[in-house]
Design an enzyme around this catalytic site. Structure first.
Site, PDB file in Angstrom:
ATOM      1  N   ILE A 153       1.108  -1.235  -0.050  1.00  0.00           N
ATOM      2  CA  ILE A 153       0.152   0.085   0.320  1.00  0.00           C
ATOM      3  C   ILE A 153       1.015   1.028   0.146  1.00  0.00           C
ATOM      4  O   ILE A 153       0.657   2.121  -0.948  1.00  0.00           O
ATOM      5  CB  ILE A 153      -1.048   0.381   1.063  1.00  0.00           C
ATOM      6  CG1 ILE A 153      -1.262  -1.700   0.970  1.00  0.00           C
ATOM      7  CG2 ILE A 153      -1.550   1.387   1.350  1.00  0.00           C
ATOM      8  CD1 ILE A 153      -2.582  -1.434   1.823  1.00  0.00           C
ATOM      9  N   ARG A 234      -4.520   0.917  11.172  1.00  0.00           N
ATOM     10  CA  ARG A 234      -5.700   0.761  12.185  1.00  0.00           C
ATOM     11  C   ARG A 234      -5.695   1.756  12.790  1.00  0.00           C
ATOM     12  O   ARG A 234      -4.267   2.748  13.147  1.00  0.00           O
ATOM     13  CB  ARG A 234      -4.763  -0.744  12.924  1.00  0.00           C
ATOM     14  CG  ARG A 234      -4.634  -1.360  11.756  1.00  0.00           C
ATOM     15  CD  ARG A 234      -5.838  -2.555  11.576  1.00  0.00           C
ATOM     16  NE  ARG A 234      -6.110  -3.642  10.904  1.00  0.00           N
ATOM     17  CZ  ARG A 234      -6.086  -3.127   9.721  1.00  0.00           C
ATOM     18  NH1 ARG A 234      -6.352  -2.078   9.273  1.00  0.00           N
ATOM     19  NH2 ARG A 234      -6.111  -4.870   8.917  1.00  0.00           N
ATOM     20  N   GLU A 263     -15.478  -0.548  16.678  1.00  0.00           N
ATOM     21  CA  GLU A 263     -15.942  -0.222  15.237  1.00  0.00           C
ATOM     22  C   GLU A 263     -17.167  -1.244  15.605  1.00  0.00           C
ATOM     23  O   GLU A 263     -17.039  -2.390  16.212  1.00  0.00           O
ATOM     24  CB  GLU A 263     -15.318  -0.725  14.082  1.00  0.00           C
ATOM     25  CG  GLU A 263     -14.114   1.127  14.244  1.00  0.00           C
ATOM     26  CD  GLU A 263     -13.305  -0.132  12.533  1.00  0.00           C
ATOM     27  OE1 GLU A 263     -13.535  -0.836  11.985  1.00  0.00           O
ATOM     28  OE2 GLU A 263     -12.209   0.881  12.419  1.00  0.00           O
ATOM     29  N   HIS A 283     -14.415   2.600   8.006  1.00  0.00           N
ATOM     30  CA  HIS A 283     -13.682   1.429   7.411  1.00  0.00           C
ATOM     31  C   HIS A 283     -13.947   1.311   5.870  1.00  0.00           C
ATOM     32  O   HIS A 283     -14.504   0.180   5.480  1.00  0.00           O
ATOM     33  CB  HIS A 283     -13.729   0.557   8.636  1.00  0.00           C
ATOM     34  CG  HIS A 283     -12.686  -0.035   8.767  1.00  0.00           C
ATOM     35  ND1 HIS A 283     -11.959  -0.933   9.545  1.00  0.00           N
ATOM     36  CD2 HIS A 283     -11.096  -0.539   8.041  1.00  0.00           C
ATOM     37  CE1 HIS A 283     -11.015  -1.772   9.737  1.00  0.00           C
ATOM     38  NE2 HIS A 283     -10.661  -1.397   8.164  1.00  0.00           N
ATOM     39  N   GLY A 285     -11.778   1.282   3.225  1.00  0.00           N
ATOM     40  CA  GLY A 285     -10.304   0.833   3.230  1.00  0.00           C
ATOM     41  C   GLY A 285     -10.526  -0.767   1.855  1.00  0.00           C
ATOM     42  O   GLY A 285     -10.161  -0.437   1.168  1.00  0.00           O
TER      43      GLY A 285
END
Length: 321
Positions: A153, A234, A263, A283, A285
């Site tokens: 990434i 994270r 979450e 979230h 991603g």
């Protein structure tokens, strides 16, 4: 064979093409997250195979002790700190690891960087209120994009930054910094240099016991006032309460977040949601159509292979003996 799929609060799994792979099995899909292991265990007492949606449920000794029929956990994506592999082995539960892709999280990260620097969400909200050109953002071109962690990434973020005419500054392990240099990017000489020079810092390191709380309040204090910290990796990588404290002191002033310590978040009074200088996404991603088909198809294939006595991608193969 009883299969349970946890935490599908988007009701997305039945809509996937690859869900057809499970048509011959008894499948139960849970659309809510259970924080209490006993409550979850009651819902899936007869389950023999669990399919996990990333890291939404913690798999530990307490939960496993309540699931005597469980034989396999099939993970979508890679195994992370949410799953106690040793505990799974203790209870004779095999764990099949899935596949990952950097594309969707890298694209979301770059979208957050663009939105944070140009202050696009704030301009949109103002326009909805009948206001016009209430703020001035700044371009990516010429900025220094700090990347902590130069894996798949991080490498894509570096490529995006180069296309946009930004400088790339990498921090992380010695291997990460060396690889960045080989690719033609600059590696920071020190942690202090990394935080003080970067206009944008994006975190891309894996969370484990060694990396938990890696970013300290003292690190954030070194950042420029107008800098942005972006976290799509994270939440626990940042020391507890450090980001809240830093933002309250405008060191830095801006943040873009896709991950949180607890979450999902439904509390509208959450401090980050209330802060106009923080962009929050839920979230997202890996939450993307192609990624879902990739992740779930592999998880379902691992489950089917296990049922057929041909287990694949087992992370704790000793349980098979």
């Amino acid at each position: 064979m009883n299969i349970a799929i946890l935490d599908d609060y988007q009701h997305a799994v039945p809509q996937l093409n690859c869900f057809e792979l499970l048509k011959d099995f008894n499948v139960k899909i849970l659309d809510k997250t259970y924080q209490n292991p006993k409550d979850l265990a009651k819902e899936i007492q007869d389950t023999e195979i669990l399919v996990l949606i990333r890291e939404r449920t913690k798999i530990d000794d307490e939960l496993l002790s309540l699931l005597p029929n469980l034989k396999l956990i099939s993970q979508t994506g890679k195994i992370s700190n949410h799953l106690d592999l040793a505990a799974c082995t203790k209870y004779g539960v095999a764990v099949a690891e899935g596949i990952g892709s950097p594309i969707a999280p890298a694209e979301l990260t770059w979208a957050l960087i663009m939105n944070a620097t140009r202050k696009i969400p704030q301009a949109i909200e103002a326009m909805k209120k009948g206001e016009w050109q209430t703020n001035i953002g700044s371009a990516i071109h010429g900025k220094t994009i700090g990347i902590w962690g130069y894996g798949k990434i991080g490498q894509k973020i570096a490529q995006y930054a180069k296309v946009f005419g930004a400088e790339v500054l990498v921090w992380g392990s010695e291997n990460s910094r060396q690889k960045a240099k080989e690719d033609g990017y600059q590696a920071a000489n020190s942690r202090e240099e990394f935080f003080s020079i970067s206009d944008v810092i994006s975190l891309h390191i894996r969370l484990n016991e060694q990396t938990k709380g890696s970013v300290k309040f003292e690190d954030l204090k070194l950042m420029k006032r107008e800098a942005v910290i972006v976290n799509t990796s994270r939440a626990e990588l940042i020391e507890e309460n450090a980001l809240s404290k830093a933002l309250s002191q405008n060191t830095p002033t801006y943040a873009a977040l896709d991950v949180y310590e607890i979450e999902p978040i439904y509390d509208q009074t959450n401090e980050f949601l209330k802060n106009p200088n923080v962009i929050c996404t839920p979230h997202l991603g890996y939450v993307e159509e192609n990624s879902y088909e990739l992740y779930f198809s592999k998880a379902f294939e691992n489950a089917i292979n296990f049922i057929a006595a041909n287990p694949t991608n087992i992370a704790n193969s000793e349980v098979l003996k």
